[in-house]
Design an enzyme around this catalytic site. Structure first.
Site, PDB file in Angstrom:
ATOM      1  N   CYS A 148     -49.142   4.684   0.687  1.00 54.68           N
ATOM      2  CA  CYS A 148     -48.453   4.255  -0.522  1.00 54.68           C
ATOM      3  C   CYS A 148     -48.469   5.084  -1.538  1.00 54.68           C
ATOM      4  O   CYS A 148     -49.082   6.517  -1.393  1.00 54.68           O
ATOM      5  CB  CYS A 148     -48.833   3.107  -1.157  1.00 54.68           C
ATOM      6  SG  CYS A 148     -49.020   1.639   0.219  1.00 54.68           S
ATOM      7  N   ARG A 192     -45.366   0.759  -2.109  1.00 55.18           N
ATOM      8  CA  ARG A 192     -45.809   0.106  -1.008  1.00 55.18           C
ATOM      9  C   ARG A 192     -45.160   0.624   0.219  1.00 55.18           C
ATOM     10  O   ARG A 192     -43.847   0.162   0.147  1.00 55.18           O
ATOM     11  CB  ARG A 192     -46.033  -1.272  -0.862  1.00 55.18           C
ATOM     12  CG  ARG A 192     -46.892  -1.826   0.340  1.00 55.18           C
ATOM     13  CD  ARG A 192     -47.165  -3.211   0.429  1.00 55.18           C
ATOM     14  NE  ARG A 192     -47.885  -3.336   1.778  1.00 55.18           N
ATOM     15  CZ  ARG A 192     -48.037  -4.858   2.080  1.00 55.18           C
ATOM     16  NH1 ARG A 192     -47.357  -5.629   1.595  1.00 55.18           N
ATOM     17  NH2 ARG A 192     -48.854  -4.786   3.338  1.00 55.18           N
ATOM     18  N   ASN A 238     -54.165   3.587  -1.741  1.00 60.20           N
ATOM     19  CA  ASN A 238     -53.245   4.358  -0.881  1.00 60.20           C
ATOM     20  C   ASN A 238     -54.083   4.547   0.232  1.00 60.20           C
ATOM     21  O   ASN A 238     -55.286   5.350   0.041  1.00 60.20           O
ATOM     22  CB  ASN A 238     -52.675   5.454  -1.748  1.00 60.20           C
ATOM     23  CG  ASN A 238     -52.104   6.490  -0.963  1.00 60.20           C
ATOM     24  OD1 ASN A 238     -51.436   6.338   0.161  1.00 60.20           O
ATOM     25  ND2 ASN A 238     -52.363   7.880  -1.152  1.00 60.20           N
ATOM     26  N   GLY A 239     -53.567   4.455   1.417  1.00 60.55           N
ATOM     27  CA  GLY A 239     -54.179   5.114   2.709  1.00 60.55           C
ATOM     28  C   GLY A 239     -54.399   3.664   3.740  1.00 60.55           C
ATOM     29  O   GLY A 239     -53.792   2.802   3.700  1.00 60.55           O
TER      30      GLY A 239
END
Length: 615
Positions: free
Chosen positions: A2, A49, A74-75
């Site tokens: 994201c 997202r 994020n990840g």
């Protein structure tokens, strides 16, 4: 996968939406932000997202957990199911099937030590209401980016620098960072192209106290550059152990609620990822490669041979010149700092078409750094020039310094390099730096400590240095921006920290013998793919820029880098650059790397630096 954003600076709703929209390509599925009050301080948390695990809206972010914390993330956390089971036994409950809640529970259980329990690629920020602070972290090897602004009072962060840049009143371009970029091809951590914005280094966490406005960061993981962890087993033991680590690394990265594929160039690294993928799942594996018209850059035939042997569903993507040109002209929109690795162009094309079939792709990044695969390692190993005493080399340098002989003058400069450490740094930059104005010391990197010590052999030291610099600043930046430009998640099994730590521990000759680089990785692969398919000269992953600049892009080069334009670029000697461009056009010398650096920088300056000071 994201894009995250947050700030303690007040922005109105339109400005926040604009900041999120700027990097919407990182997460096109849903976008949201919250204004959250923590003990009288408003904190903005925003999120774009790309849904990979638990596709339901219940896992959208910002996400609140147990009424105590809020997170933007994020990840991916690859061991989240194992960690979730452990935390459940400690009394934590979960309302989703995503990995986001698991980070939250891990933080509540382990505090700022929680990142040591996570195996993944990540950058995240947690708003801890009880402790009135922000806590954030970036993964061990810098797969995921994290930029932040901090002026002693306010704090703002984002996955990409462009979101911070928008509507910001305190920005100036860093001339020192331009110097770093011109030398290294990327702006190294912890710097950014702006004086006021930094990158959180890989393997680091931070806290920002909302009451005192104090920011502090700390390292939670590093490679063993002192050589304390030495493998004691035999080569056969190491080969068996490495294969088990690789299988698990690939297996946990195949987990997703969306289609997953594998980038396959036909080289050692991507082939071993594809081979392991076929061993750990019964599902059909989709593989993807890119094809170039120019034979020097085309490995699609080799990729097809590997795919056929492994029985994958293979897709070959033709690299179209016009598409490549379009990406070059819009390059700075996605790489919103100057970034000069030209293999970003085929990486973007590969990502664009792979995304039509899958949402996640496994890559072979990391094998060359950990297992001593780059051709330059072999060159350095053979370097007998330094056996000549330095005083004699100084005399030789004088003899080689002949007017109007460019090649001999470059050799003259090389003769003055004192030792192998300096030689490696110079070869990574350019032995001939006469086109740089040298106002700033672009060799002034904190990460030089990984190279300039005597705790390990020379090849191990340059490998460590490349992991901390070239891998993080160049390779991981390239892949993140190229894949996220088209909302594709790229996962790198060879960058599992367990693989990296294992590679750092085994003896050099397990990885490197004369004429046999990446020895142990090859021997694992040859158990699954015949050796005769794999044995061929190593190729880079690039585009024919040298030819394009002399032909299709010739006018573009002359228009963008004309005499007036060159004078507007800080950090260079314009007369030298004009001479080098003409050298290239006359086919006297391949100056494509320098020309590309300057094209990228000029494009970025034209798009981002208008009205800003450069200092």
């Amino acid at each position: 996968m994201c894009g995250i954003y947050g700030s303690t600076i007040y922005y109105n709703n339109t400005e926040i939406e604009h900041k999120l929209e700027r990097t919407r390509f990182r997460g096109p599925d849903r976008s949201r932000y919250d204004r959250i009050c923590s003990n009288g301080t408003e904190v903005i948390l925003g999120h774009n997202r790309l849904s990979i695990i638990d596709l339901c809206e219940r896992s959208d972010q910002p996400l609140a957990y147990m009424g105590k914390i809020h997170i933007v993330f994020n990840g991916e956390i690859y061991n989240f199911q194992e960690l979730k089971e452990s935390l459940s036994k400690k009394g934590y409950s979960f309302n989703t099937t995503s990995d986001t809640e698991v980070i939250c529970a891990a933080y509540l259980e382990y505090g700022t030590d929680c990142t040591g329990y996570l195996n993944g690629m990540f950058s995240f920020v947690i708003l801890d209401i009880e402790n009135n602070r922000l806590f954030g972290s970036r993964d061990r090897l810098g797969k995921k980016p994290f930029y932040y602004f901090y002026d002693g009072e306010d704090f703002e962060f984002s996955s990409q620098i462009s979101s911070i840049q928008l509507h910001h009143k305190k920005m100036s371009v860093s001339e020192a960072s331009i110097s770093y970029y011109l030398a290294w091809g990327a702006v190294p951590d912890p710097h950014s192209i702006y004086n006021e914005v930094k990158k959180l280094p890989a393997g680091h966490s931070f806290t920002f106290q909302l009451d005192t406005r104090e920011f502090s960061s700390f390292c939670y993981w590093d490679i063993d550059y002192l050589g304390n962890n030495i493998y004691k087993g035999t080569y056969s033991d190491a080969k068996e152990e490495l294969e088990e680590i690789l299988k698990d690394s690939v297996k946990i990265r195949l987990f997703a609620d969306v289609p997953v594929g594998v980038f396959l160039s036909g080289g050692i690294d991507s082939s071993i990822v594809a081979a392991m993928a076929t061993k750990v799942t019964t599902s059909a594996i989709k593989t993807f490669s890119v094809k170039f018209d120019h034979h020097k850059y085309d490995e699609s035939h080799h990729a097809a041979l590997v795919a056929k042997h492994l029985g994958t569903e293979h897709h070959t993507i033709a690299c179209d010149y016009n598409e490549g040109l379009n990406l070059i002209q819009n390059y700075s929109h996605y790489y919103d700092e100057p970034f000069a690795d030209s293999s970003a162009i085929p990486s973007m094309l590969l990502s664009k078409y792979t995304r039509q079939h899958v949402t996640v792709a496994l890559s072979g990044d990391g094998g060359d750094e950990s297992f001593l695969g780059y051709l330059r390692y072999n060159v350095v190993k053979k370097r007998s020039f330094f056996n000549i005493p330095y005083p004699l080399r100084k005399i030789l340098s004088g003899l080689l310094s002949i007017p109007n002989s460019y090649k001999l003058n470059v050799m003259s400069k090389g003769a003055l390099i004192r030792d192998l450490d300096e030689y490696y740094l110079r070869t990574m930059v350019n032995v001939d730096d006469s086109w740089l104005d040298n106002k700033y010391n672009y060799y002034d990197l904190e990460d030089r400590k990984y190279l300039e010590h005597k705790h390990k052999g020379y090849l191990e030291r340059i490998s460590d240095f490349d992991i901390k610099t070239y891998l993080i600043n160049d390779i991981n930046t390239k892949v993140d921006r190229a894949s996220m430009a088209f909302s594709l998640e790229a996962r790198a099994p060879l960058l599992d920290y367990r693989v990296v730590e294992f590679a750092r521990s085994i003896p050099t000759d397990f990885k490197f013998l004369p004429g046999n680089q990446k020895r142990i990785l090859k021997d694992v692969l040859y158990q699954h793919v015949p050796k005769d398919i794999m044995e061929r000269p190593k190729k880079g992953f690039g585009v024919p820029l040298a030819e394009w600049f002399r032909n299709e892009l010739k006018e573009y080069v002359y228009d963008t880098l004309n005499e007036a334009a060159l004078k507007e670029i800080p950090g260079i000697v314009p007369e030298k650059i004009s001479f080098m461009i003409q050298q290239h056009m006359n086919n006297q010398w391949n100056r494509a790397p320098i020309i590309w650096k300057l094209l990228v920088l000029k494009q970025w300056l034209n798009s981002n630096a208008k009205g800003l000071s450069i200092d």
